[in-house]
Design a protein around this motif. Structure first.
Motif, short mmCIF file in Angstrom:
data_model
loop_
_atom_site.label_atom_id
_atom_site.label_comp_id
_atom_site.label_asym_id
_atom_site.label_seq_id
_atom_site.Cartn_x
_atom_site.Cartn_y
_atom_site.Cartn_z
N ASN A 53 0.83 -1.20 0.00
CA ASN A 53 0.00 0.00 0.00
C ASN A 53 0.87 1.25 0.00
N VAL A 54 0.44 2.27 -0.76
CA VAL A 54 1.13 3.55 -0.68
C VAL A 54 0.72 4.23 0.63
N ALA A 55 1.57 5.09 1.14
CA ALA A 55 1.27 5.78 2.40
C ALA A 55 0.04 6.66 2.22
N GLY A 56 -0.81 6.65 3.23
CA GLY A 56 -2.02 7.47 3.17
C GLY A 56 -3.12 6.91 4.04
N ASP A 57 -4.30 7.50 3.94
CA ASP A 57 -5.42 7.16 4.81
C ASP A 57 -6.15 5.88 4.42
N TYR A 88 -3.90 -4.01 -3.40
CA TYR A 88 -3.42 -2.96 -2.51
C TYR A 88 -3.72 -1.60 -3.12
N VAL A 89 -3.70 -0.58 -2.27
CA VAL A 89 -3.94 0.78 -2.74
C VAL A 89 -2.64 1.28 -3.37
N SER A 90 -2.70 1.57 -4.67
CA SER A 90 -1.51 2.02 -5.39
C SER A 90 -1.44 3.54 -5.50
N LYS A 91 -2.59 4.20 -5.28
CA LYS A 91 -2.64 5.66 -5.35
C LYS A 91 -3.72 6.14 -4.40
N GLN A 92 -3.35 7.07 -3.55
CA GLN A 92 -4.33 7.67 -2.64
C GLN A 92 -5.18 8.68 -3.41
N PRO A 93 -6.48 8.74 -3.14
CA PRO A 93 -7.32 9.71 -3.85
C PRO A 93 -6.95 11.14 -3.47
N LYS A 117 -8.12 4.91 7.71
CA LYS A 117 -7.52 5.24 9.00
C LYS A 117 -7.33 6.74 9.20
N GLY A 118 -7.90 7.53 8.30
CA GLY A 118 -7.75 8.98 8.36
C GLY A 118 -8.66 9.63 9.39
N GLN A 119 -8.59 10.96 9.46
CA GLN A 119 -9.36 11.73 10.43
C GLN A 119 -10.40 12.65 9.79
N ASN A 120 -10.58 12.57 8.49
CA ASN A 120 -11.52 13.44 7.80
C ASN A 120 -12.95 13.02 8.13
N ARG A 121 -13.67 13.88 8.86
CA ARG A 121 -15.04 13.55 9.30
C ARG A 121 -16.00 13.39 8.12
#
Length: 158
Positions: A53-57, A88-93, A117-121
């Motif tokens: 996975n690429v780094a990100g939410d 796996y996630v290859s690109k975060q949106p 795993k992000g914090q965007n409500r």
């Protein structure tokens, strides 16, 4: 409680329980213990992202993928497949259209391997509204309540 156990092999089952809850131990003659935790939630182990996975939410949980290829049907630009078949996630949106496609991938996945795993409500509320709130790693108390209400409504319990 230990006095009621005639055999030394009677041991409570291991598990990480929230300290606020004290499960009752029931000892059975066969030598095993059973925890009864009514209306209590066991602390679940942390989800581990697949190493590709690429780094990100957004991420795909390691060891969870069944190679269903469903995420590729709605977001082929955001997912790739490892040689062993694990996606796996290859690109975060980064733009709203990509976020929309990523959240659609949550809806079509087979076993719930795609997680947030992000914090965007806003994204959390969007996922909860789609019935995918259990795929969010950290829910605030108000969003957890909303998630339970949405699930109850979908299951016809409300």
């Amino acid at each position: 409680m230990g006095a009621s156990c005639a055999k030394p092999v009677c041991k409570p089952l291991s598990g990480d329980f929230d300290d606020r809850y004290r499960p009752q131990r029931l000892f059975y003659p066969a030598g095993f213990a059973v925890y009864i935790t009514l209306n209590r939630r066991k602390i679940m182990p942390a989800k581990v992202p697949h190493s590709s996975n690429v780094a990100g939410d957004f991420y795909v949980e390691d060891g969870c993928c069944t190679s269903c290829s469903m995420p590729f049907t709605v977001a082929p630009d955001l997912f790739e497949s490892h040689p062993d078949g694990h996606c796996y996630v290859s690109k975060q949106p980064t733009i709203p259209a990509e976020v929309h496609r990523m959240t659609m991938a949550f809806e079509v996945q087979d076993v719930g391997c795609i997680r947030y795993k992000g914090q965007n409500r806003v994204i959390k509320i969007l996922l909860i509204g789609k019935g995918e709130g259990d795929q969010i790693d950290h829910l605030d108390a108000d969003l957890d309540l909303l998630n339970r209400e949405v699930k109850a409504d979908r299951w016809g319990l409300k």
